[in-house]
Design an enzyme around this catalytic site. Structure first.
Site, PDB file in Angstrom:
ATOM      1  CB  CYS A   1      -3.999   8.398   1.113  1.00  0.00           C
ATOM      2  SG  CYS A   1      -5.386   7.784   2.069  1.00  0.00           S
TER       3      CYS A   1
ATOM      4  CE  LYS B   1      -3.382   2.839   0.455  1.00  0.00           C
ATOM      5  NZ  LYS B   1      -4.315   3.116  -0.636  1.00  0.00           N
TER       6      LYS B   1
HETATM    7  N1  LIG Z   1     -10.223   7.988   1.964  1.00  0.00           N
HETATM    8  C1  LIG Z   1      -9.583   7.308   1.054  1.00  0.00           C
HETATM    9  O1  LIG Z   1      -9.604   7.665  -0.115  1.00  0.00           O
HETATM   10  C2  LIG Z   1      -8.797   6.103   1.414  1.00  0.00           C
HETATM   11  C3  LIG Z   1      -8.462   5.842   2.745  1.00  0.00           C
HETATM   12  N2  LIG Z   1      -7.714   4.743   3.030  1.00  0.00           N
HETATM   13  C4  LIG Z   1      -7.380   4.417   4.417  1.00  0.00           C
HETATM   14  O2  LIG Z   1      -8.567   3.942   5.060  1.00  0.00           O
HETATM   15  C5  LIG Z   1      -8.558   4.304   6.431  1.00  0.00           C
HETATM   16  C6  LIG Z   1      -9.841   5.057   6.735  1.00  0.00           C
HETATM   17  O3  LIG Z   1      -9.791   6.239   5.990  1.00  0.00           O
HETATM   18  P1  LIG Z   1     -11.141   7.018   5.660  1.00  0.00           P
HETATM   19  O4  LIG Z   1     -12.245   6.053   5.444  1.00  0.00           O
HETATM   20  O5  LIG Z   1     -10.825   8.017   4.624  1.00  0.00           O
HETATM   21  O6  LIG Z   1     -11.402   7.758   7.052  1.00  0.00           O
HETATM   22  P2  LIG Z   1     -12.641   8.696   7.416  1.00  0.00           P
HETATM   23  O7  LIG Z   1     -12.098   9.767   8.277  1.00  0.00           O
HETATM   24  O8  LIG Z   1     -13.430   9.018   6.221  1.00  0.00           O
HETATM   25  O9  LIG Z   1     -13.573   7.726   8.304  1.00  0.00           O
HETATM   26  C7  LIG Z   1     -13.109   7.112   9.453  1.00  0.00           C
HETATM   27  C8  LIG Z   1     -14.309   6.752  10.324  1.00  0.00           C
HETATM   28  O10 LIG Z   1     -13.824   6.025  11.456  1.00  0.00           O
HETATM   29  C9  LIG Z   1     -14.445   6.512  12.621  1.00  0.00           C
HETATM   30  N3  LIG Z   1     -13.582   6.184  13.751  1.00  0.00           N
HETATM   31  C10 LIG Z   1     -12.510   6.854  14.193  1.00  0.00           C
HETATM   32  N4  LIG Z   1     -11.982   6.199  15.259  1.00  0.00           N
HETATM   33  C11 LIG Z   1     -12.739   5.072  15.448  1.00  0.00           C
HETATM   34  C12 LIG Z   1     -12.704   3.993  16.360  1.00  0.00           C
HETATM   35  N5  LIG Z   1     -11.775   3.933  17.308  1.00  0.00           N
HETATM   36  N6  LIG Z   1     -13.645   3.015  16.265  1.00  0.00           N
HETATM   37  C13 LIG Z   1     -14.587   3.085  15.316  1.00  0.00           C
HETATM   38  N7  LIG Z   1     -14.683   4.093  14.408  1.00  0.00           N
HETATM   39  C14 LIG Z   1     -13.757   5.061  14.479  1.00  0.00           C
HETATM   40  C15 LIG Z   1     -14.647   7.989  12.365  1.00  0.00           C
HETATM   41  O11 LIG Z   1     -15.674   8.489  13.205  1.00  0.00           O
HETATM   42  C16 LIG Z   1     -15.029   7.989  10.880  1.00  0.00           C
HETATM   43  O12 LIG Z   1     -16.413   7.819  10.727  1.00  0.00           O
HETATM   44  C17 LIG Z   1      -7.299   5.143   6.648  1.00  0.00           C
HETATM   45  O13 LIG Z   1      -6.278   4.329   7.146  1.00  0.00           O
HETATM   46  C18 LIG Z   1      -6.947   5.607   5.234  1.00  0.00           C
HETATM   47  O14 LIG Z   1      -5.562   5.833   5.081  1.00  0.00           O
HETATM   48  C19 LIG Z   1      -7.260   3.893   2.050  1.00  0.00           C
HETATM   49  C20 LIG Z   1      -7.583   4.131   0.734  1.00  0.00           C
HETATM   50  C21 LIG Z   1      -8.394   5.211   0.325  1.00  0.00           C
HETATM   51  C1  LIG Z   2      -1.689   5.027  -6.046  1.00  0.00           C
HETATM   52  C2  LIG Z   2      -3.016   5.741  -6.129  1.00  0.00           C
HETATM   53  O1  LIG Z   2      -3.497   6.064  -7.204  1.00  0.00           O
HETATM   54  N1  LIG Z   2      -3.604   6.019  -4.944  1.00  0.00           N
HETATM   55  C3  LIG Z   2      -4.923   6.625  -4.976  1.00  0.00           C
HETATM   56  C4  LIG Z   2      -4.916   7.866  -4.078  1.00  0.00           C
HETATM   57  O2  LIG Z   2      -6.128   8.489  -4.290  1.00  0.00           O
HETATM   58  P1  LIG Z   2      -6.349  10.072  -3.939  1.00  0.00           P
HETATM   59  O3  LIG Z   2      -7.771  10.234  -3.560  1.00  0.00           O
HETATM   60  O4  LIG Z   2      -5.313  10.527  -2.998  1.00  0.00           O
HETATM   61  O5  LIG Z   2      -6.240  10.816  -5.348  1.00  0.00           O
HETATM   62  P2  LIG Z   2      -5.030  11.111  -6.317  1.00  0.00           P
HETATM   63  O6  LIG Z   2      -5.600  11.104  -7.674  1.00  0.00           O
HETATM   64  O7  LIG Z   2      -3.882  10.259  -6.030  1.00  0.00           O
HETATM   65  O8  LIG Z   2      -4.669  12.662  -5.946  1.00  0.00           O
HETATM   66  C5  LIG Z   2      -3.990  12.982  -4.782  1.00  0.00           C
HETATM   67  C6  LIG Z   2      -3.601  14.446  -4.917  1.00  0.00           C
HETATM   68  O9  LIG Z   2      -2.604  14.585  -5.932  1.00  0.00           O
HETATM   69  C7  LIG Z   2      -3.046  15.490  -6.939  1.00  0.00           C
HETATM   70  N2  LIG Z   2      -2.556  14.979  -8.221  1.00  0.00           N
HETATM   71  C8  LIG Z   2      -2.901  13.735  -8.649  1.00  0.00           C
HETATM   72  C9  LIG Z   2      -2.393  13.250  -9.830  1.00  0.00           C
HETATM   73  C10 LIG Z   2      -1.518  14.066 -10.602  1.00  0.00           C
HETATM   74  O10 LIG Z   2      -1.043  13.692 -11.682  1.00  0.00           O
HETATM   75  N3  LIG Z   2      -1.210  15.320 -10.146  1.00  0.00           N
HETATM   76  C11 LIG Z   2      -1.701  15.799  -8.971  1.00  0.00           C
HETATM   77  O11 LIG Z   2      -1.413  16.935  -8.583  1.00  0.00           O
HETATM   78  C12 LIG Z   2      -4.554  15.508  -6.828  1.00  0.00           C
HETATM   79  O12 LIG Z   2      -5.071  16.740  -7.284  1.00  0.00           O
HETATM   80  C13 LIG Z   2      -4.753  15.352  -5.320  1.00  0.00           C
HETATM   81  O13 LIG Z   2      -4.611  16.586  -4.666  1.00  0.00           O
HETATM   82  O14 LIG Z   2      -4.800   7.489  -2.704  1.00  0.00           O
HETATM   83  C14 LIG Z   2      -5.857   6.624  -2.253  1.00  0.00           C
HETATM   84  C15 LIG Z   2      -5.687   6.410  -0.770  1.00  0.00           C
HETATM   85  O15 LIG Z   2      -4.851   5.616  -0.384  1.00  0.00           O
HETATM   86  O16 LIG Z   2      -6.447   7.103  -0.072  1.00  0.00           O
HETATM   87  C16 LIG Z   2      -5.804   5.332  -3.040  1.00  0.00           C
HETATM   88  O17 LIG Z   2      -6.804   4.456  -2.578  1.00  0.00           O
HETATM   89  C17 LIG Z   2      -5.988   5.651  -4.509  1.00  0.00           C
HETATM   90  O18 LIG Z   2      -5.873   4.451  -5.263  1.00  0.00           O
END
Ligand SMILES: NC(=O)C1=CN([C@@H]2O[C@H](COP(=O)(O)OP(=O)(O)OC[C@H]3O[C@@H](n4cnc5c(N)ncnc54)[C@H](O)[C@@H]3O)[C@@H](O)[C@H]2O)C=CC1
Ligand SMILES: CC(=O)N[C@@H]1[C@@H](OP(=O)(O)OP(=O)(O)OC[C@H]2O[C@@H](n3ccc(=O)[nH]c3=O)[C@H](O)[C@@H]2O)O[C@H](C(=O)O)[C@@H](O)[C@@H]1O
Length: 433
Positions: free
Chosen positions: A266, A212
């Protein structure tokens, strides 16, 4: 193997947890979401989604109506009623860029209190490599049960892209590693219910955790390269977007898109998990750290571009009306976590600009907390200079004649430079000044 159709508890009903819960419920499993946020729990139980994601609210509503999805703050009752427990809670970094695993710790402690023999615990939160083995499992073993022998543990990173989460969750390849092969197999059989993508089994938990971080660090570093190349283009008067598009015709070149900086929960955080864990093992990571710095410095670079553009018109940032289009970290999302718009807006305000922000997705409270005013698009377009920061699709419809003072800093390549220049608009951007 887990009992067929084992009920599931998911800790964390956020951007990733709620779509996961909805998809598993849609597959016919009974899912109970556990969240510390009462409002989230109430919204989910009334069939609403606190997360803006295409298709999610309808899926949540249906699952709740079918009795397949419910939510609670009561961790013990949830853990006691299921055989599979997932951890999808936030894992931010603190002010020193150190991982803050407090949510993972609290969730692990809650699970440990109710853990039963043959339960399967799956961690999806993005964590520093080694967290499952060295933090989560010891907390779970406080139950008196032994990982592997008595209960199973697997790690699978979530990789869905916000605003396309449900599609990506069901179509992306999924990587799974376990404390032992049985744990991995149990997780694989569960994810086959919701994943049409390839399922890649890796040898252990730490490998899956590392995958990841490699993915997001790869992306962050490549965006930093694009940004630095754009700044070089600036010094040469080269249009970086034109040059990158030409370079990317090379079969092995994929230069990313320069922009105002890297936001989101992230990419702006995960690379620091690698920096931290490597440093603990006596290894520095200069490239990863330099890339983070390049991206974190971009909002300041955009302020410099705005300053130069205004000076060209005999104006200064101080006292100018600056219309900022977009507060979210990227297009068509409401998420402003780590958005580059925040430091950009704060720096403009510190230079006594009158900053007018338009972003129909992001909550007004967030934008006001930065000290900026919220305005409609038309008002923003009447500013001394218009700065497009977020590539929301709605901004693609902006026409040259709408830019009242003919000065535009477009930090995302979603408007055609030539079209605007032909109509007398001074068109600047990152690598396009
Ligand atoms: N948002 C994204 O695009 C992505 C996030 N992730 C990872 O997934 C994980 C979750 O991220 P998000 O869903 O974005 O977070 P988020 O902030 O959107 O949601 C997290 C939820 O967990 C709850 N929470 C916090 N502490 C808790 C606890 N102790 N027990 C139960 N619930 C609790 C919060 O109230 C909130 O509703 C993180 O590790 C993040 O890095 C991975 C890929 C994509
Ligand atoms: C490797 C990869 O593509 N990771 C994804 C990424 O999603 P995220 O929501 O962070 O979007 P993103 O398209 O990577 O953009 C992140 C940031 O980077 C900027 N961005 C993105 C691509 C680019 O060419 N230039 C740029 O400036 C975007 O505007 C944004 O501000 O991070 C996610 C995560 O881990 O939350 C992950 O699940 C997604 O698959």
């Amino acid at each position: 193997m887990i009992k067929e159709n084992s009920p599931i508890a998911i800790f964390g009903l956020g951007h990733m947890g709620l779509p996961t819960a909805a998809l598993l419920a849609k597959s016919g499993l009974k899912v109970v979401g556990v969240d510390i946020n009462k409002e989230t729990v109430e919204m989910v139980n009334s069939g609403q989604s606190p997360i803006m994601e295409p298709g999610l609210e309808a899926m949540v509503k249906k699952a709740v109506e079918n009795g397949c999805l419910s939510a609670t703050t009561d961790t013990l009752s949830a853990v006691g009623a299921v055989n599979v427990i997932m951890i999808i809670v936030p894992t931010p970094v603190d002010d020193d860029k150190k991982s803050d695993l407090s949510a993972v710790i609290s969730a692990s402690k809650s699970i440990s209190a109710g853990l039963k023999k043959d339960d399967l615990v799956i961690i999806e939160s993005t964590v520093p490599p080694g967290t499952c083995e060295n933090l989560v499992i010891p907390l779970l073993e406080k139950s008196g049960l032994k990982a592997g022998a008595d209960f199973k543990v697997a790690y699978t990173p979530e990789r869905a892209l916000p605003n396309n989460t449900l599609y990506e969750m069901t179509h992306n390849a999924r990587v799974i590693g376990g404390v032992d092969s049985e744990s991995t197999q149990m997780a694989v059989s569960l994810y086959h219910r919701i994943t049409e993508g390839e399922i890649i089994m890796v040898q252990d938990l730490v490998t899956a955790e590392m995958v990841k971080l490699m993915e997001n660090t790869y992306r962050d570093t490549n965006i930093a390269l694009a940004n630095e190349l754009a700044l070089v283009c600036d010094t040469l008067g080269v249009d970086a977007i034109e040059a990158i598009q030409a370079a990317n015709h090379h079969p092995r070149v994929n230069i990313h898109t320069p922009g105002p900086g890297v936001g989101g929960h992230c990419l702006s955080i995960d690379p620091y998990f690698l920096v931290e864990i490597a440093r603990e093992r006596g290894l520095e990571t200069p490239l990863i750290q330099a890339s983070r710095k390049v991206n974190e410095d971009m909002p300041g670079e955009v302020v410099r571009i705005i300053q130069k553009a205004l000076e060209g018109e005999g104006k200064t940032i101080s006292g100018s009306k600056i219309g900022v289009l977009g507060a979210a970290y990227k297009g068509n999302v409401a998420d402003a976590r780590e958005t580059p718009a925040k430091p950009l807006i704060e720096e403009l305000i510190s230079k006594n600009a009158d900053v007018l922000v338009n972003d129909p997705y992001v909550s007004p409270e967030i934008i006001r907390s930065w000290g900026a005013q919220i305005v409609g698009l038309e008002t923003a377009l009447e500013s001394d200079v218009v700065v497009l920061v977020t590539d929301h699709d709605l901004y693609r419809n902006i026409k040259p004649e709408m830019i009242k003072n003919r000065l535009l800093v477009c930090t995302r390549p979603i408007l055609d430079r030539e079209t605007f220049q032909k109509e007398g608009v001074i068109f600047k951007g990152v690598g396009r000044s």
